[in-house]
Design a protein around this motif. Structure first.
Motif, PDB file in Angstrom:
ATOM      1  N   ALA A 123       0.828  -1.206   0.000  1.00 24.17           N
ATOM      2  CA  ALA A 123       0.000   0.000   0.000  1.00 24.17           C
ATOM      3  C   ALA A 123       0.865   1.260   0.000  1.00 24.17           C
ATOM      4  O   ALA A 123       0.554   2.242  -0.688  1.00 24.17           O
ATOM      5  N   GLU A 124       1.968   1.243   0.745  1.00 26.67           N
ATOM      6  CA  GLU A 124       2.855   2.400   0.770  1.00 26.67           C
ATOM      7  C   GLU A 124       3.547   2.586  -0.573  1.00 26.67           C
ATOM      8  O   GLU A 124       3.723   3.717  -1.045  1.00 26.67           O
ATOM      9  N   LEU A 125       3.948   1.492  -1.200  1.00 25.95           N
ATOM     10  CA  LEU A 125       4.559   1.586  -2.533  1.00 25.95           C
ATOM     11  C   LEU A 125       3.557   2.157  -3.537  1.00 25.95           C
ATOM     12  O   LEU A 125       3.911   2.988  -4.375  1.00 25.95           O
ATOM     13  N   ALA A 126       2.313   1.711  -3.436  1.00 30.20           N
ATOM     14  CA  ALA A 126       1.277   2.213  -4.332  1.00 30.20           C
ATOM     15  C   ALA A 126       1.006   3.690  -4.073  1.00 30.20           C
ATOM     16  O   ALA A 126       0.861   4.491  -5.001  1.00 30.20           O
ATOM     17  N   GLY A 127       0.948   4.063  -2.794  1.00 32.09           N
ATOM     18  CA  GLY A 127       0.682   5.450  -2.441  1.00 32.09           C
ATOM     19  C   GLY A 127       1.777   6.406  -2.888  1.00 32.09           C
ATOM     20  O   GLY A 127       1.508   7.565  -3.201  1.00 32.09           O
ATOM     21  N   SER A 128       3.027   5.910  -2.940  1.00 34.22           N
ATOM     22  CA  SER A 128       4.150   6.756  -3.350  1.00 34.22           C
ATOM     23  C   SER A 128       4.268   6.861  -4.870  1.00 34.22           C
ATOM     24  O   SER A 128       5.075   7.644  -5.382  1.00 34.22           O
ATOM     25  N   GLY A 129       3.499   6.045  -5.589  1.00 29.59           N
ATOM     26  CA  GLY A 129       3.574   6.045  -7.037  1.00 29.59           C
ATOM     27  C   GLY A 129       4.581   5.065  -7.607  1.00 29.59           C
ATOM     28  O   GLY A 129       4.742   4.981  -8.827  1.00 29.59           O
ATOM     29  N   ALA A 130       5.250   4.300  -6.736  1.00 31.95           N
ATOM     30  CA  ALA A 130       6.256   3.347  -7.206  1.00 31.95           C
ATOM     31  C   ALA A 130       5.645   2.060  -7.730  1.00 31.95           C
ATOM     32  O   ALA A 130       6.321   1.290  -8.428  1.00 31.95           O
ATOM     33  N   LEU A 131       4.379   1.824  -7.410  1.00 33.76           N
ATOM     34  CA  LEU A 131       3.754   0.550  -7.765  1.00 33.76           C
ATOM     35  C   LEU A 131       2.298   0.775  -8.147  1.00 33.76           C
ATOM     36  O   LEU A 131       1.528   1.365  -7.390  1.00 33.76           O
ATOM     37  N   GLY A 132       1.925   0.304  -9.332  1.00 29.52           N
ATOM     38  CA  GLY A 132       0.546   0.398  -9.776  1.00 29.52           C
ATOM     39  C   GLY A 132      -0.127  -0.957  -9.755  1.00 29.52           C
ATOM     40  O   GLY A 132       0.466  -1.960  -9.357  1.00 29.52           O
ATOM     41  N   LYS A 133      -1.370  -1.001 -10.182  1.00 38.34           N
ATOM     42  CA  LYS A 133      -2.080  -2.265 -10.246  1.00 38.34           C
ATOM     43  C   LYS A 133      -1.498  -3.130 -11.362  1.00 38.34           C
ATOM     44  O   LYS A 133      -1.038  -2.621 -12.376  1.00 38.34           O
ATOM     45  N   GLY A 134      -1.513  -4.445 -11.132  1.00 37.71           N
ATOM     46  CA  GLY A 134      -0.989  -5.330 -12.156  1.00 37.71           C
ATOM     47  C   GLY A 134      -0.302  -6.542 -11.562  1.00 37.71           C
ATOM     48  O   GLY A 134      -0.325  -6.754 -10.339  1.00 37.71           O
TER      49      GLY A 134
END
Length: 296
Positions: A14-25
């Motif tokens: 969730a933190e990676l997604a929130g920082s923009g480093a990780l998207g869905k997939g």
């Protein structure tokens, strides 16, 4: 409170997604499914202060209940995880203190790993060469997304290879984990649809480019001997066999690879840079670059 790896894993993603480093997939799905405490059941934490000599570390072990809370924070905190001290065998180690020497293998900061794995655009049944096995995180993600039949992981350290092969096997993955020089790749299993290099190099190795399949993609960081801004090399082989490449300035990169000399700035020199007023040492008609400019 009992450490909860599942909750820690979800929070990290969730933190990676929130920082923009990780998207869905598929990469996000793989990281949510990857129990890092199985893949990395032991890790070092530094106990000495910066600059203190000799340096001191403690090896934490998931099998020891009193280590679990601190180890969980290390494994899912998003930072680099230290996995080997002074080239030691990794399997069969005993927990406890270490001093002197240096850390000789580690996993990369998760935000860098996640963003690069996404850029690889991994798909089922692709042939993947993971150069620089380390803790096996990249190999595990590639196995989860692509299936392990076409995944090859390569590292020059026999102890790292043995540990990764064993622990990936405990997760049910059976990639080819091979000992060898990363810059040479593994021609016997080529060509590869995707090649990922987890250490920085001074130039793109020709051998790795040669091992790209048509439609293939190679990602690796290129850097210099100085502690300056690195570049991300994105190399692709077109369906007709032509090679295209792009070098992007980036802020963060992998560590320099084996045998690459680096200029190390002392703490005193860094403090001098920070504290002294700037001085003009040369006149030029050329306008200086913007403060935001980056480059080798």
């Amino acid at each position: 409170m009992t450490p909860d790896p599942v909750a820690a894993r979800a929070e990290m993603v969730a933190e990676l997604a929130g920082s923009g480093a990780l998207g869905k997939g598929p990469v996000r799905d793989a990281l949510l499914a990857l129990p890092r405490e199985v893949l990395i059941p032991q890790a070092y934490v530094r106990r000495s202060a910066a600059g203190e000599q000799p340096p001191r570390w403690d090896l934490l072990d998931w099998a020891t209940p009193r280590d679990r809370e601190e180890l969980l924070a290390v494994l899912y905190g998003g930072g680099s995880v230290l996995i080997q001290h002074d080239g030691e065998p990794i399997l069969g180690r005993t927990r406890g203190a270490r001093s002197t020497g240096s850390i000789t293998s580690m996993s990369t900061v998760m935000s860098v790993t996640a963003s690069l794995l996404q850029e690889l655009e991994l798909r089922w049944a692709q042939r993947v060469l993971d150069v620089g096995t380390g803790a096996g995180v990249t190999a595990a993600v590639a196995c989860h997304v692509c299936g392990d039949a076409g995944v090859v992981s390569l590292d020059r350290d026999r102890h790292v290879v043995d540990a990764a092969r064993t622990r990936l096997g405990e997760l049910g993955y059976r990639p080819a984990v091979v000992c060898g020089a990363g810059e040479e790749g593994l021609p016997s299993s080529a060509p590869y649809d995707r090649i990922f290099v987890s250490f920085a190099v001074p130039r793109v190795p020709d051998a790795l480019v040669d091992q790209l399949a048509p439609g293939g993609r190679l990602l690796l960081h290129v850097t210099t001997a100085s502690p300056s801004w690195p570049g991300l090399a994105v190399v692709t082989r077109e369906p007709d066999g032509r090679i295209a490449a792009e070098l992007r300035a980036v802020e963060f990169a992998h560590r320099a690879g084996h045998g690459m000399e680096r200029i190390v700035l002392s703490r005193a020199f860094l403090e001098r840079i920070a504290g002294e007023p700037g001085r003009t040492t040369r006149r030029s008609r050329t306008a200086p670059p913007a403060d935001t400019a980056r480059g080798l």
